[in-house]
Design an enzyme around this catalytic site. Structure first.
Site, mmCIF file in Angstrom:
data_model
loop_
_atom_site.group_PDB
_atom_site.id
_atom_site.type_symbol
_atom_site.label_atom_id
_atom_site.label_comp_id
_atom_site.label_asym_id
_atom_site.label_seq_id
_atom_site.Cartn_x
_atom_site.Cartn_y
_atom_site.Cartn_z
ATOM 1 C CE1 TYR A 31 -47.796 15.419 -13.298
ATOM 2 C CE2 TYR A 31 -48.140 14.402 -11.179
ATOM 3 C CZ TYR A 31 -48.682 15.121 -12.331
ATOM 4 O OH TYR A 31 -49.833 15.505 -12.190
ATOM 5 C CE LYS A 145 -46.984 18.460 -12.129
ATOM 6 N NZ LYS A 145 -48.604 18.561 -11.955
ATOM 7 C CD GLU A 177 -55.661 21.856 -7.558
ATOM 8 O OE1 GLU A 177 -54.939 22.503 -8.216
ATOM 9 O OE2 GLU A 177 -55.452 20.927 -6.930
ATOM 10 C CG LEU A 201 -49.556 21.444 -8.543
ATOM 11 C CD1 LEU A 201 -48.744 20.501 -7.581
ATOM 12 C CD2 LEU A 201 -49.781 20.743 -9.753
#
Length: 276
Positions: A31, A145, A177, A201
């Site tokens: 996505y 992702k 993160e 990411l």
């Protein structure tokens, strides 16, 4: 509401996703969430580049080219007549019946996209979030992702259950993160963020911010920050495409700086807004 479904734009109620779609069965897909400003897709090419890279990593052939997807999304924006919002798109590996863990040989990937109205979260950007440390127990392909976000959701829920706004993920003694954002620190006047790789990411907003930082000649290091440096953190903020730059004003109940967004955070917020 209208939805882009493969190469058609139809009303949401008319979309029919097969129960055997591998996105539903396995989370087998990708996505992207693209910010819409003044009716324009912000950093579309960078989002497509990441989508293309991730597709190669999971051995998925995208059923459209860069220009074909762009034209379809532009048409969807025009039909929805929205100025500011989030364009969410996902691509699954398609229908595979009967259910089987093996990748199907001739499945046809399924594209869907829709737009949600969204205004810049100015109050949140000014006031910031609270956060807590949560063990990073996600898989080892966080650079993809993927639709499979259960690890992220569990970390955020843990933070909420503990009375905080977000989770700062820690793996082997180092920050990676946040639950849905890249993570930044200021220590001794220098900016820090985790280097790209399988543990984080490669964020689009992170990419743009690094461009700004280098243009402004600000000191920056792309390395993992150890949790042992927590007491040295002068500023902390999160970045993602939808909320942009969000300060973190406390971690595990301890104020960061004076408990308000710091000097570098506010400077980067302003420079990012100028790019928009």
């Amino acid at each position: 509401m209208y939805v882009l479904w493969n190469n058609q734009i139809i009303e949401r109620s008319a979309v029919k996703i097969d129960i055997e779609d591998r996105g539903y069965q396995f989370g087998d897909g990708l996505y992207e969430a693209i910010r819409l400003y003044n009716g324009k897709l912000f950093m579309y090419n960078e989002h497509f580049d990441r989508l293309e890279r991730c597709a190669k990593k999971i051995r998925l052939d995208l059923p459209f080219s860069r220009s074909e997807l762009f034209q379809r999304l532009v048409k969807l924006v025009a039909i929805e007549k929205l100025s500011d919002g989030e364009v969410y798109l996902q691509v699954t590996r398609g229908i595979s019946s009967p259910r089987n863990h093996l990748f199907p040989v001739n499945s046809q990937p399924v594209l869907t996209a829709n737009i949600t109205p969204f205004s810049r979260p100015v109050t949140l950007q000014r006031q910031g979030k609270t956060a807590c440390l949560v063990k990073d127990q996600r898989w080892l392909h966080c650079d993809i992702k993927s639709l499979s976000l259960l690890g992220n959701l569990l970390s955020l829920d843990e933070a909420i259950q503990r009375g905080f706004d977000d989770a700062l993920l820690v793996r082997d003694g180092y920050f990676t993160e946040a639950s849905a954002s890249n993570l930044w620190f200021v220590i001794n006047g220098c900016l820090y963020t985790h280097q790209d790789g399988p543990l984080v990411l490669p964020g689009i907003t992170k990419m743009q911010l690094l461009r700004i930082i280098h243009h402004e000649q600000l000191p920056v290091k792309e390395i993992a920050v150890p949790v042992s440096d927590l007491d040295q953190i002068e500023e902390c903020f999160l970045t993602n495409s939808i909320e942009e730059i969000i300060p973190v004003i406390s971690i595990d109940g301890k104020l960061i700086g004076n408990g308000h967004p710091g000097k570098l955070t506010k400077l980067l917020q302003q420079k990012y807004l100028e790019q928009i």
